[in-house]
Design an enzyme around this catalytic site. Structure first.
Site, PDB file in Angstrom:
ATOM      1  N   TYR A   1       2.015  29.795 -14.433  1.00  0.00           N
ATOM      2  CA  TYR A   1       2.423  28.443 -14.809  1.00  0.00           C
ATOM      3  C   TYR A   1       1.209  27.524 -14.786  1.00  0.00           C
ATOM      4  CZ  TYR A   1       7.336  29.728 -14.723  1.00  0.00           C
ATOM      5  OH  TYR A   1       8.555  30.304 -14.999  1.00  0.00           O
TER       6      TYR A   1
ATOM      7  N   ASP B   1      12.306  31.480 -10.180  1.00  0.00           N
ATOM      8  CA  ASP B   1      12.210  30.844 -11.498  1.00  0.00           C
ATOM      9  C   ASP B   1      12.808  31.661 -12.625  1.00  0.00           C
ATOM     10  OD1 ASP B   1       9.867  32.669 -11.323  1.00  0.00           O
ATOM     11  OD2 ASP B   1       9.416  31.840 -13.301  1.00  0.00           O
TER      12      ASP B   1
ATOM     13  N   GLU C   1      13.643  38.076 -20.783  1.00  0.00           N
ATOM     14  CA  GLU C   1      13.604  37.379 -19.504  1.00  0.00           C
ATOM     15  C   GLU C   1      14.174  35.970 -19.678  1.00  0.00           C
ATOM     16  OE1 GLU C   1      10.726  36.976 -15.627  1.00  0.00           O
ATOM     17  OE2 GLU C   1       9.764  37.114 -17.583  1.00  0.00           O
TER      18      GLU C   1
ATOM     19  N   ASP D   1      11.634  37.375 -11.601  1.00  0.00           N
ATOM     20  CA  ASP D   1      10.855  37.842 -10.458  1.00  0.00           C
ATOM     21  C   ASP D   1      11.365  37.165  -9.192  1.00  0.00           C
ATOM     22  OD1 ASP D   1       9.838  35.231 -10.602  1.00  0.00           O
ATOM     23  OD2 ASP D   1       8.135  35.861 -11.819  1.00  0.00           O
TER      24      ASP D   1
END
Length: 515
Positions: free
Chosen positions: A235, A83, A482, A86
């Protein structure tokens, strides 16, 4: 003929006026290479691929990874996307990414093709849908996560070297996940529309899975993060599952034209919040604005949906609330802006909200233009050109027209984030450094380095600046540095549309102001 000398003092006022006019109007005319940005954005998805990489992989610093995903549970879960920075595969944001990419291909396929990027767009979509087919192992079973955020965040490793847990997690009848099932159904339904002409059998397969997943999500209702606890910290489904069920229903209606899905969408409009929630964001968690926008576009098809006019107009009023909030034209509830003019929703990964707003504004403006309508806000009426101009201003901010003078899309322009919070990009490629890099070694040798990342994460849209337009390019500053797949996915259609128009929009309305 005699030449007369013109004294410099007479030219000075003219030169001053010319320079003044240039200063005033140049920002309105400033444009970027949107076709190049589109090409770069699609490269990013190749950087995020998990599994066995294909022969035509263009991002060569990546290699095969996570080739045993699902093995412990006896299923094949190899593939899909990581995603963000990571090495976990989260099903909910991955599905939203594919929905956005498919929506871009549906609405702006011709523009994407004209830029020479249609095949790459289909590849990006199919990399996700192939995985969802694998993950849907039974009508009432969907595997929704591979890897564990807790153990993954203890390690700083290239995906090719992973030693962290690759446990897989599922939702089923006993442990429901209507939100992730609904979003995956929406992604597959939207993708089935994309592949209908080029891969008709594959399109039908996607639609079959989409219909089964919608039925599963509707029959066994529940939030997925209550069934899969490890997802909650990363999430969490804050908005619940009702928006995803409406979202899935409207996409299934678009894909099938079956009245059962339209009726579901209309009959549950009030109870599921579709016509009652006025929302100021559109994201991987909150789908209401997207639901309301599509419903509004249906309402514009007056003859076909005349009998549903009342409910569709209720949907439209909420869609207009969102769009007017982005344009700062509601009396009370508007999206904040930075001093430099960027939409600002929240501190963490704010650019995702900017990107989705830009997409919905662009899309909606095109539908208004096609039907010769305007947007009605509490502070005034706005035409489609003004809406598109504002969407362009947000994209231009992303690409470099901002107080920092840098692009927030990695690889675009001369100045962009060099220290993106991304495991694979921040460590030398396994093709260059063939030695194994362990969990702690990655932190010790690579995470804390002040040097730029050895690999450029081209096309990644990072979290972006703070509310004062300030940005710190530090690998540890994950709130700002990120990037996520759904950030970039929302821009694909907008880049294509801007490339088609050569960035030529005319900002004429005084209503779209920063205050």
């Amino acid at each position: 003929m005699k030449k007369e000398k013109v004294h410099i003092r007479y030219l000075a006022p003219c030169i001053w006026l010319l320079l003044s006019l240039t200063t005033i109007f140049l920002p309105l005319c400033e444009s970027f290479n949107y076709g190049h940005a589109l090409s770069q954005s699609l490269l990013y998805f190749e950087s995020q691929r998990s599994g066995r990489l294909p022969y035509n992989q263009r991002v060569t610093w990546r290699h095969h990874s996570a080739l045993t995903d699902g093995l412990e549970q006896g299923v094949d879960l190899v593939g899909g996307y990581y995603d963000a920075g990571d090495n976990v595969k989260f099903g909910l944001p991955m599905a939203f990414t594919v929905t956005l990419l498919s929506w871009a291909a549906i609405e702006y396929g011709q523009q994407i093709a004209a830029a020479g990027e249609y095949a790459h767009t289909l590849e990006a979509i199919k990399w996700g849908t192939d995985y969802f087919i694998k993950a849907h192992t039974h009508p009432n079973v969907l595997w929704v996560e591979v890897g564990d955020g807790h153990t993954d965040h203890y390690c700083w490793q290239r995906p090719e070297d992973m030693t962290t847990s690759r446990r897989a997690y599922k939702v089923d009848a006993e442990n429901p996940g209507s939100d992730v099932a609904g979003e995956t159904a929406a992604a597959l339904a939207a993708a089935s529309m994309v592949f209908r002409r080029t891969k008709p059998h594959y399109s039908q397969l996607l639609l079959h899975h989409a219909e089964q997943l919608f039925e599963f999500g509707d029959k066994y209702k529940g939030k997925y993060d209550e069934s899969v606890g490890v997802a909650k910290e990363y999430y969490a489904s804050v908005s619940g599952y009702m928006d995803e069920l409406l979202w899935a229903a409207i996409w299934l209606y678009r894909a099938t034209q079956k009245d059962q899905y339209l009726n579901y969408f209309l009959e549950n409009a009030h109870d599921f919040g579709g016509t009652t929630w006025a929302i100021n964001e559109f994201s991987w968690d909150v789908k209401y604005a997207g639901v309301q926008a599509i419903a509004s576009m249906l309402s514009m098809e007056e003859k076909k949906h005349k009998q549903h006019e009342v409910v569709l107009k209720q949907y439209r009023s909420k869609a207009e609330h969102y769009l007017c909030a982005c344009l700062n034209l509601n009396n009370v509830s508007n999206v904040e802006r930075t001093p430099g003019g960027l939409l600002y929703t929240r501190q963490w990964n704010n650019m995702q909200y900017v990107a989705t707003a830009s997409f919905l504004l662009t899309l909606y403006s095109d539908h208004l233009r096609a039907t010769h309508q305007n947007l009605h806000c509490e502070k005034g009426e706005v035409g489609p050109d003004e809406m598109f101009a504002f969407a362009k201003s947000q994209v231009d901010y992303i690409l470099g027209s901002n107080p920092m003078g840098m692009s927030y899309m990695v690889g675009y322009g001369p100045d962009f984030p060099q220290r993106v919070h991304h495991r694979g990009a921040s460590i030398e490629s396994s093709k260059e450094n063939k030695g194994f890099i362990g969990c702690i070694q990655g932190y010790d040798s690579w995470y804390g380095r002040v040097e730029p990342n050895p690999n450029v994460l081209t096309g990644a849209l990072v979290g972006g600046p703070d509310m004062n337009d300030e940005f710190k390019d530090e690998r540890s500053n994950y709130i700002q540095t990120e990037a996520c797949t759904y950030n970039t996915a929302a821009l694909v259609g907008v880049f294509a549309r801007l490339h088609q128009s050569h960035g030529d929009v005319y900002l004429s309305s005084p209503l779209i102001a920063s205050s």
